[in-house]
Design an enzyme around this catalytic site. Structure first.
Site, PDB file in Angstrom:
ATOM      1  N   LYS A 243     -14.303  45.291   9.673  1.00 57.90           N
ATOM      2  CA  LYS A 243     -14.229  46.765   9.690  1.00 57.90           C
ATOM      3  C   LYS A 243     -15.413  47.269  10.513  1.00 57.90           C
ATOM      4  O   LYS A 243     -16.523  47.456  10.015  1.00 57.90           O
ATOM      5  CB  LYS A 243     -14.302  47.298   8.255  1.00 57.90           C
ATOM      6  CG  LYS A 243     -13.551  48.603   8.022  1.00 57.90           C
ATOM      7  CD  LYS A 243     -13.945  49.741   8.939  1.00 57.90           C
ATOM      8  CE  LYS A 243     -15.122  50.532   8.422  1.00 57.90           C
ATOM      9  NZ  LYS A 243     -15.618  51.546   9.409  1.00 57.90           N
TER      10      LYS A 243
ATOM     11  N   GLU B  28     -36.556  56.425   8.103  1.00 57.08           N
ATOM     12  CA  GLU B  28     -35.908  55.871   9.288  1.00 57.08           C
ATOM     13  C   GLU B  28     -35.262  56.999  10.100  1.00 57.08           C
ATOM     14  O   GLU B  28     -34.399  57.707   9.603  1.00 57.08           O
ATOM     15  CB  GLU B  28     -34.832  54.849   8.888  1.00 57.08           C
ATOM     16  CG  GLU B  28     -34.240  54.152  10.097  1.00 57.08           C
ATOM     17  CD  GLU B  28     -33.061  53.246   9.754  1.00 57.08           C
ATOM     18  OE1 GLU B  28     -32.163  53.685   9.016  1.00 57.08           O
ATOM     19  OE2 GLU B  28     -33.046  52.112  10.255  1.00 57.08           O
TER      20      GLU B  28
ATOM     21  N   GLY C 237     -25.670  48.043   7.904  1.00 55.28           N
ATOM     22  CA  GLY C 237     -25.564  49.493   8.072  1.00 55.28           C
ATOM     23  C   GLY C 237     -26.722  50.187   7.385  1.00 55.28           C
ATOM     24  O   GLY C 237     -27.762  49.580   7.134  1.00 55.28           O
TER      25      GLY C 237
ATOM     26  N   CYS D  83     -32.260  48.363  14.267  1.00 60.46           N
ATOM     27  CA  CYS D  83     -32.916  48.347  12.955  1.00 60.46           C
ATOM     28  C   CYS D  83     -34.319  47.750  13.027  1.00 60.46           C
ATOM     29  O   CYS D  83     -35.161  48.036  12.185  1.00 60.46           O
ATOM     30  CB  CYS D  83     -32.064  47.573  11.965  1.00 60.46           C
ATOM     31  SG  CYS D  83     -31.665  45.925  12.565  1.00 60.46           S
TER      32      CYS D  83
ATOM     33  N   GLU E  90     -27.685  43.916   5.171  1.00 58.89           N
ATOM     34  CA  GLU E  90     -28.703  44.088   6.218  1.00 58.89           C
ATOM     35  C   GLU E  90     -28.796  45.583   6.459  1.00 58.89           C
ATOM     36  O   GLU E  90     -27.869  46.178   7.015  1.00 58.89           O
ATOM     37  CB  GLU E  90     -28.270  43.394   7.521  1.00 58.89           C
ATOM     38  CG  GLU E  90     -27.956  41.915   7.396  1.00 58.89           C
ATOM     39  CD  GLU E  90     -29.199  41.046   7.329  1.00 58.89           C
ATOM     40  OE1 GLU E  90     -30.307  41.588   7.459  1.00 58.89           O
ATOM     41  OE2 GLU E  90     -29.051  39.832   7.112  1.00 58.89           O
TER      42      GLU E  90
ATOM     43  N   THR F 250     -25.510  53.782   2.411  1.00 59.59           N
ATOM     44  CA  THR F 250     -24.152  53.204   2.380  1.00 59.59           C
ATOM     45  C   THR F 250     -24.222  51.828   1.714  1.00 59.59           C
ATOM     46  O   THR F 250     -23.334  51.466   0.929  1.00 59.59           O
ATOM     47  CB  THR F 250     -23.578  53.023   3.807  1.00 59.59           C
ATOM     48  OG1 THR F 250     -23.899  54.153   4.586  1.00 59.59           O
ATOM     49  CG2 THR F 250     -22.094  52.813   3.793  1.00 59.59           C
TER      50      THR F 250
HETATM   51  P1  NDP Z   1     -23.456  53.284   8.096  1.00 54.94           P
HETATM   52  O1  NDP Z   1     -24.063  52.771   6.839  1.00 54.94           O
HETATM   53  O2  NDP Z   1     -23.103  54.708   8.178  1.00 54.94           O
HETATM   54  O3  NDP Z   1     -22.110  52.486   8.425  1.00 54.94           O
HETATM   55  C1  NDP Z   1     -22.047  51.082   8.529  1.00 54.94           C
HETATM   56  C2  NDP Z   1     -20.605  50.640   8.363  1.00 54.94           C
HETATM   57  O4  NDP Z   1     -20.185  50.881   7.021  1.00 54.94           O
HETATM   58  C3  NDP Z   1     -19.626  51.394   9.245  1.00 54.94           C
HETATM   59  O5  NDP Z   1     -18.607  50.512   9.644  1.00 54.94           O
HETATM   60  C4  NDP Z   1     -19.100  52.458   8.296  1.00 54.94           C
HETATM   61  O6  NDP Z   1     -17.859  52.967   8.705  1.00 54.94           O
HETATM   62  C5  NDP Z   1     -18.996  51.662   7.017  1.00 54.94           C
HETATM   63  N1  NDP Z   1     -18.969  52.436   5.784  1.00 54.94           N
HETATM   64  C6  NDP Z   1     -19.377  53.714   5.571  1.00 54.94           C
HETATM   65  N2  NDP Z   1     -19.196  54.049   4.263  1.00 54.94           N
HETATM   66  C7  NDP Z   1     -18.674  52.949   3.646  1.00 54.94           C
HETATM   67  C8  NDP Z   1     -18.278  52.661   2.304  1.00 54.94           C
HETATM   68  N3  NDP Z   1     -18.396  53.547   1.313  1.00 54.94           N
HETATM   69  N4  NDP Z   1     -17.794  51.430   2.038  1.00 54.94           N
HETATM   70  C9  NDP Z   1     -17.696  50.499   2.999  1.00 54.94           C
HETATM   71  N5  NDP Z   1     -18.037  50.717   4.295  1.00 54.94           N
HETATM   72  C10 NDP Z   1     -18.530  51.932   4.607  1.00 54.94           C
HETATM   73  O7  NDP Z   1     -24.457  52.837   9.245  1.00 54.94           O
HETATM   74  P2  NDP Z   1     -24.411  53.258  10.769  1.00 54.94           P
HETATM   75  O8  NDP Z   1     -23.108  52.827  11.354  1.00 54.94           O
HETATM   76  O9  NDP Z   1     -24.836  54.688  10.860  1.00 54.94           O
HETATM   77  O10 NDP Z   1     -25.552  52.299  11.386  1.00 54.94           O
HETATM   78  C11 NDP Z   1     -26.889  52.626  11.425  1.00 54.94           C
HETATM   79  C12 NDP Z   1     -27.650  51.948  10.290  1.00 54.94           C
HETATM   80  O11 NDP Z   1     -27.462  50.546  10.345  1.00 54.94           O
HETATM   81  C13 NDP Z   1     -29.148  52.171  10.403  1.00 54.94           C
HETATM   82  O12 NDP Z   1     -29.674  52.522   9.152  1.00 54.94           O
HETATM   83  C14 NDP Z   1     -29.674  50.804  10.818  1.00 54.94           C
HETATM   84  O13 NDP Z   1     -31.002  50.583  10.428  1.00 54.94           O
HETATM   85  C15 NDP Z   1     -28.710  49.892  10.146  1.00 54.94           C
HETATM   86  N6  NDP Z   1     -28.711  48.585  10.802  1.00 54.94           N
HETATM   87  C16 NDP Z   1     -29.279  47.519  10.150  1.00 54.94           C
HETATM   88  C17 NDP Z   1     -29.372  46.283  10.764  1.00 54.94           C
HETATM   89  C18 NDP Z   1     -29.961  45.102  10.060  1.00 54.94           C
HETATM   90  O14 NDP Z   1     -29.680  43.978  10.463  1.00 54.94           O
HETATM   91  N7  NDP Z   1     -30.776  45.280   9.038  1.00 54.94           N
HETATM   92  C19 NDP Z   1     -28.868  46.084  12.126  1.00 54.94           C
HETATM   93  C20 NDP Z   1     -28.273  47.250  12.702  1.00 54.94           C
HETATM   94  C21 NDP Z   1     -28.208  48.460  12.055  1.00 54.94           C
HETATM   95  P3  NDP Z   1     -17.761  54.288   9.640  1.00 54.94           P
HETATM   96  O15 NDP Z   1     -18.965  54.326  10.514  1.00 54.94           O
HETATM   97  O16 NDP Z   1     -16.539  54.022  10.390  1.00 54.94           O
HETATM   98  O17 NDP Z   1     -17.699  55.429   8.708  1.00 54.94           O
END
Ligand code: NDP
Length: 486
Positions: free
Chosen positions: A179, A389, A232, A288, A254, A236
């Site tokens: 997803k 962040e 993400g 990140c 992560e 979330t």
């Molecule tokens: P989000 O948490 O908004 O989304 C991540 C994914 O989760 C997307 O595919 C999103 O779908 C999905 N999602 C959202 N809500 C839910 C739910 N309730 N249940 C299951 N899946 C859900 O993150 P972002 O996409 O905004 O990414 C940025 C974040 O990711 C930053 O905080 C960054 O630090 C972190 N990150 C961490 C990394 C690591 O390795 N530690 C690496 C890269 C990024 P949709 O977007 O389609 O709504």
């Protein structure tokens, strides 16, 4: 290659080896971050689509898990070969979908996506059972698949992060449902085309497009999903953890970061300044691991800040498809607003903007999500911009006196993902590194990745480790078989 997005792409889900429409027959628009134009349409999937994908993965599991590691490693190699043949397509689609510079999309995204499949193919091919002999018995430790995996990824490094999960997951015999973020669906679609072209058994990799609530949430809570690997945002991640815990799914998170770059007065400034600029602003600061808090020892503060600001102002911002562009657009108008709000908060909290503001770009980019790289000084180390962040091209700079103070400031956040230390005294560098509460630290470098090492964070930056054998461990169940001799 540019023709690929001249016609908008109307994407489909990929379930059991077929590209199919979502049950809702509804699509969401996918926008170019650089220009605001619509470049594709993303299926708006719902629970019934998720159910179908999970069933496909479950049906594929008995055959796929019965293959040997070597047979599965051969499949990973075939996918790597196919992706490699699409190297330029990956780079162009990723640049178009995320707004990042094409050179970065090539060097980082396309390169790593291929490498992830090759690397895990090689590791899995050479994976050996462990055994522990006793006087009268032998213990065999074997690795079994966990089952059906949900792989959820964000928008900043779309195929890079997806392939980082898919390769070890299927390599260890699991079947998966991907997803990706609804904001950046194009290269996940490309991966499904690769998988289809190589003829991977149907149902081993499935893809559900859609938003977090419509597609992500029902996937995480699905009773037939056995593991969840999520990358993400932290809030979330908390929802995902709560939902996965009810049925004791294996879980890896992560999450976000607020990483410190610590600059000691004995550092080599010639190397440190470009290194810290790269760590602050790579991918417009949307990594990140980015070093968004820069801590500088007082004796070198003025000299460092002068050179740093000068180098930041010299970064070329603009058309992501230009080979010499260093900074592209932010992912969405909403994210741009969030970054601008933080800059306003910094001003309200007494910060001095050393450089930053709107870039002046040609008319074709006026509907894109642009902001110049921003450097803020004079903020308290506990101010919101210094500890939360922002995930954009914004860094804060702070002065410290000695090691103890640097460590205290670095640890003054709820995040604990990564960081970097810049010094010619390697003993001091290692000593300070051990005192920082994060999962990873680089000394005199940043984002220098060896895929064999553990990757992950502590505190609000996540739970568990992936990377190398840690990925193989997460995507498998270890079992001990003890046999007593006669
Ligand atoms: P989000 O948490 O908004 O989304 C991540 C994914 O989760 C997307 O595919 C999103 O779908 C999905 N999602 C959202 N809500 C839910 C739910 N309730 N249940 C299951 N899946 C859900 O993150 P972002 O996409 O905004 O990414 C940025 C974040 O990711 C930053 O905080 C960054 O630090 C972190 N990150 C961490 C990394 C690591 O390795 N530690 C690496 C890269 C990024 P949709 O977007 O389609 O709504």
């Amino acid at each position: 290659m540019k023709a690929v997005w001249r016609d908008r792409l109307k994407l489909q889900n990929y379930i059991s080896g077929l590209f199919i429409e979502p049950d809702s027959r509804e699509w969401m628009d996918d926008y170019s971050p650089a220009t605001g134009e619509i470049i594709g349409q993303v299926p708006k999937s719902q629970k019934s689509d998720v159910d179908r994908a999970v069933k496909a993965a479950k049906d594929a599991l008995p055959y796929w898990s019965s293959l040997t590691n070597i047979e599965r490693a051969d499949w990973l190699d075939k996918i790597a070969d196919n992706l490699e043949s699409k190297y330029e397509d990956i780079a162009h689609l990723e640049s178009k979908d995320t707004g990042k510079p094409i050179s970065l999309a090539r060097e980082v995204d396309a390169h790593r996506s291929v490498k992830n499949f090759r690397f895990f193919g090689e590791m899995i091919r050479n994976l050996e059972e462990e055994s522990f002999g006793m006087e009268d018995a032998n213990n065999r430790v074997i690795y079994k698949p966990v089952g059906v995996g949900a792989l959820i990824t964000p928008w900043n490094l779309p195929l890079y992060l997806l392939s980082w999960k898919v390769a070890p997951a299927i390599g260890m015999g699991n079947t998966v449902i991907c997803k990706p973020s609804e904001l950046t669906p194009l290269t996940a679609d490309l991966l499904m085309k690769s998988v289809d072209e190589v003829g991977l058994p149907k149902g081993v990799i499935n893809l559900i497009h859609g938003d977090g609530m419509g597609a992500g949430a029902p996937l995480v809570s699905h009773e037939d999903v056995d593991l969840v690997s999520f990358t993400g945002g932290t809030s979330t991640g908390a929802n995902v953890a709560q939902s996965a815990a009810v049925s004791f799914k294996k879980l890896s998170l992560e999450l976000g970061g607020k990483n410190a770059s610590i600059i000691f007065d004995d550092c080599d400034l010639e190397k440190t300044v470009p290194g810290v600029v790269r760590s602050g602003f790579l991918n417009q600061g949307q990594v990140c691991l980015c070093g968004s808090r820069i801590l500088v020892q007082e004796n070198v503060y003025d000299k460092f800040v002068d050179r740093f600001v000068n180098e930041v102002e010299n970064m070329k911002i603009g058309d992501p498809s230009n080979e010499d562009t260093k900074l592209g657009a932010l992912i969405s108008p909403e994210h741009l607003s969030k970054v601008e709000e933080y800059i306003q908060i910094a001003k309200d909290e007494g910060g001095t903007i050393l450089t930053g503001g709107y870039p002046c770009l040609p008319k074709e980019f006026e509907n894109g999500n642009w902001i110049a790289p921003t450097v803020i000084a004079d903020l308290d180390v506990s101010s919101r911009c210094s500890i939360e962040e922002i995930f954009g091209p914004v860094v804060t700079i702070h002065k410290f006196v000695n090691e103890e103070e640097a460590i205290k400031i670095a640890n003054n956040t709820r995040y604990g993902l990564a960081g970097s230390i810049w010094t010619t005294d390697l003993e001091k560098g290692n000593r300070v590194a051990e005192s920082i509460h994060t999962g990873m630290i680089w000394i005199n470098t940043w984002l220098h990745r060896d895929l064999r090492v553990p990757f992950g964070g502590v505190k609000d930056s996540g739970v568990g480790r992936e990377g190398g054998r840690w990925s193989l461990g997460f995507f498998s169940e270890t079992m001990n078989i003890c046999t007593k001799y006669d």
